[in-house]
Design a protein around this motif. Structure first.
Motif, PDB file in Angstrom:
ATOM      1  N   ALA A  36       0.831  -1.211   0.000  1.00  0.00           N
ATOM      2  CA  ALA A  36       0.000   0.000   0.000  1.00  0.00           C
ATOM      3  C   ALA A  36       0.859   1.252   0.000  1.00  0.00           C
ATOM      4  O   ALA A  36       0.446   2.301  -0.505  1.00  0.00           O
ATOM      5  CB  ALA A  36      -0.916  -0.006   1.218  1.00  0.00           C
ATOM      6  N   GLN A  37       2.068   1.156   0.554  1.00  0.00           N
ATOM      7  CA  GLN A  37       2.986   2.290   0.556  1.00  0.00           C
ATOM      8  C   GLN A  37       3.875   2.301  -0.695  1.00  0.00           C
ATOM      9  O   GLN A  37       4.146   3.362  -1.255  1.00  0.00           O
ATOM     10  CB  GLN A  37       3.867   2.227   1.804  1.00  0.00           C
ATOM     11  N   ALA A  38       4.307   1.120  -1.114  1.00  0.00           N
ATOM     12  CA  ALA A  38       5.257   1.038  -2.224  1.00  0.00           C
ATOM     13  C   ALA A  38       4.582   1.187  -3.586  1.00  0.00           C
ATOM     14  O   ALA A  38       5.116   1.842  -4.484  1.00  0.00           O
ATOM     15  CB  ALA A  38       6.016  -0.293  -2.161  1.00  0.00           C
ATOM     16  N   GLU A  39       3.413   0.562  -3.742  1.00  0.00           N
ATOM     17  CA  GLU A  39       2.702   0.569  -5.028  1.00  0.00           C
ATOM     18  C   GLU A  39       1.212   0.773  -4.777  1.00  0.00           C
ATOM     19  O   GLU A  39       0.399  -0.133  -5.007  1.00  0.00           O
ATOM     20  CB  GLU A  39       2.932  -0.763  -5.755  1.00  0.00           C
ATOM     21  N   PRO A  40       0.810   1.944  -4.303  1.00  0.00           N
ATOM     22  CA  PRO A  40      -0.594   2.143  -3.922  1.00  0.00           C
ATOM     23  C   PRO A  40      -1.585   1.992  -5.075  1.00  0.00           C
ATOM     24  O   PRO A  40      -2.737   1.614  -4.861  1.00  0.00           O
ATOM     25  CB  PRO A  40      -0.613   3.573  -3.354  1.00  0.00           C
ATOM     26  N   GLU A  41      -1.152   2.275  -6.302  1.00  0.00           N
ATOM     27  CA  GLU A  41      -2.072   2.189  -7.438  1.00  0.00           C
ATOM     28  C   GLU A  41      -2.212   0.772  -7.968  1.00  0.00           C
ATOM     29  O   GLU A  41      -3.290   0.378  -8.421  1.00  0.00           O
ATOM     30  CB  GLU A  41      -1.604   3.126  -8.549  1.00  0.00           C
ATOM     31  N   ARG A  42      -1.112   0.009  -7.909  1.00  0.00           N
ATOM     32  CA  ARG A  42      -1.163  -1.373  -8.393  1.00  0.00           C
ATOM     33  C   ARG A  42      -0.407  -2.279  -7.425  1.00  0.00           C
ATOM     34  O   ARG A  42       0.655  -2.806  -7.741  1.00  0.00           O
ATOM     35  CB  ARG A  42      -0.556  -1.477  -9.791  1.00  0.00           C
ATOM     36  N   LYS A  44      -0.250  -8.638  -5.118  1.00  0.00           N
ATOM     37  CA  LYS A  44      -1.011  -9.527  -4.245  1.00  0.00           C
ATOM     38  C   LYS A  44      -0.509 -10.951  -4.432  1.00  0.00           C
ATOM     39  O   LYS A  44       0.022 -11.308  -5.495  1.00  0.00           O
ATOM     40  CB  LYS A  44      -2.510  -9.454  -4.561  1.00  0.00           C
ATOM     41  N   MET A  45      -0.673 -11.748  -3.400  1.00  0.00           N
ATOM     42  CA  MET A  45      -0.233 -13.141  -3.485  1.00  0.00           C
ATOM     43  C   MET A  45      -0.920 -13.865  -4.638  1.00  0.00           C
ATOM     44  O   MET A  45      -0.339 -14.755  -5.262  1.00  0.00           O
ATOM     45  CB  MET A  45      -0.488 -13.861  -2.162  1.00  0.00           C
ATOM     46  N   THR A  46      -2.149 -13.461  -4.945  1.00  0.00           N
ATOM     47  CA  THR A  46      -2.889 -14.107  -6.025  1.00  0.00           C
ATOM     48  C   THR A  46      -2.364 -13.721  -7.410  1.00  0.00           C
ATOM     49  O   THR A  46      -2.811 -14.278  -8.416  1.00  0.00           O
ATOM     50  CB  THR A  46      -4.391 -13.752  -5.933  1.00  0.00           C
ATOM     51  N   ASP A  47      -1.399 -12.770  -7.475  1.00  0.00           N
ATOM     52  CA  ASP A  47      -0.777 -12.451  -8.757  1.00  0.00           C
ATOM     53  C   ASP A  47       0.078 -13.609  -9.265  1.00  0.00           C
ATOM     54  O   ASP A  47       0.381 -13.687 -10.457  1.00  0.00           O
ATOM     55  CB  ASP A  47       0.101 -11.205  -8.635  1.00  0.00           C
ATOM     56  N   SER A  48       0.512 -14.471  -8.351  1.00  0.00           N
ATOM     57  CA  SER A  48       1.297 -15.646  -8.722  1.00  0.00           C
ATOM     58  C   SER A  48       0.426 -16.892  -8.603  1.00  0.00           C
ATOM     59  O   SER A  48      -0.627 -16.877  -7.957  1.00  0.00           O
ATOM     60  CB  SER A  48       2.522 -15.776  -7.808  1.00  0.00           C
TER      61      SER A  48
END
Length: 206
Positions: free
Chosen positions: A136-142, A145-149
């Motif tokens: 949420a701090q590093a890539e708030p727009e995108r 998520k664990m489900t990306d893998s």
């Protein structure tokens, strides 16, 4: 830790705030192998236990996994903003020439007892929470998520780590921020830090 009274910070909310903003803790433990230090991002669960609980994970290949005895005493050090302070930044130095260099900093020492949490459900939940918070701090727009893998890949990665939990028994805070200096000297240090781009330490001193 040497702790003059004017640098002591014992308000739980202030100590917890630093631990959350700077969550990379230095875990110091003594075992049969001697002293060891590991640097681990930790989640603070302030509402659990008398003084809070820290949770994190380490690589299964880390020798620490074999060295940990449940209930063993440990020290975790959290470090906030810090920096060198030049005597030239004190207005009083130019009048009296009675100032010397120093270092300003914030640290919290968390003393507690450690135990391993070697179960997949605990580790999966911990990684999910840490990921949500820091993405949420590093890539708030995108945020990643664990489900990306793929589920198989995530399960493979989770199998390579082990959870740890530290029940905090005592918190010791030292916020050395020129509290022993005159207001004009503090303002001079803040201005000098601002000019040198050391914003976190300057803001903390304010």
């Amino acid at each position: 830790m040497y702790l003059p009274e004017h640098f002591a910070e014992d308000r739980p909310e202030q100590l917890h705030a630093l631990m959350r903003v700077y969550p990379l803790g230095t875990l110091v433990m003594h075992s049969d192998a001697g002293l060891d230090a590991n640097h681990i991002p930790l989640e603070l669960l302030a509402e659990q236990g008398a003084h809070g609980v820290l949770q994190g994970h380490i690589a299964r290949a880390n020798p620490l996994v074999q060295q940990i005895t449940d209930g063993a005493p440990v020290l975790v050090i959290f470090q906030g903003p810090h920096g060198y302070i030049s005597p030239n930044w004190y207005p009083s130095k130019h009048e009296t020439h009675r100032q010397v260099p120093t270092w300003n900093y914030q640290v919290v020492h968390a003393h507690g007892r450690i135990r391993l949490r070697d179960d997949e459900r605990f580790v999966r939940g911990l990684v999910a929470r840490l990921t949500r918070e820091h993405e949420a701090q590093a890539e708030p727009e995108r945020p990643w998520k664990m489900t990306d893998s793929s589920p198989d890949y995530i399960s493979e990665m989770l199998a390579k780590i082990v959870g740890i939990e530290i029940e905090i028994e005592r918190l010791v805070g030292k916020f050395k921020l020129s509290q022993n200096k005159a207001a004009a000297d503090v303002a001079g240090v803040v201005d000098a830090l601002d000019a040198r781009g050391q914003q976190p330490l300057a803001d903390t001193m304010r």
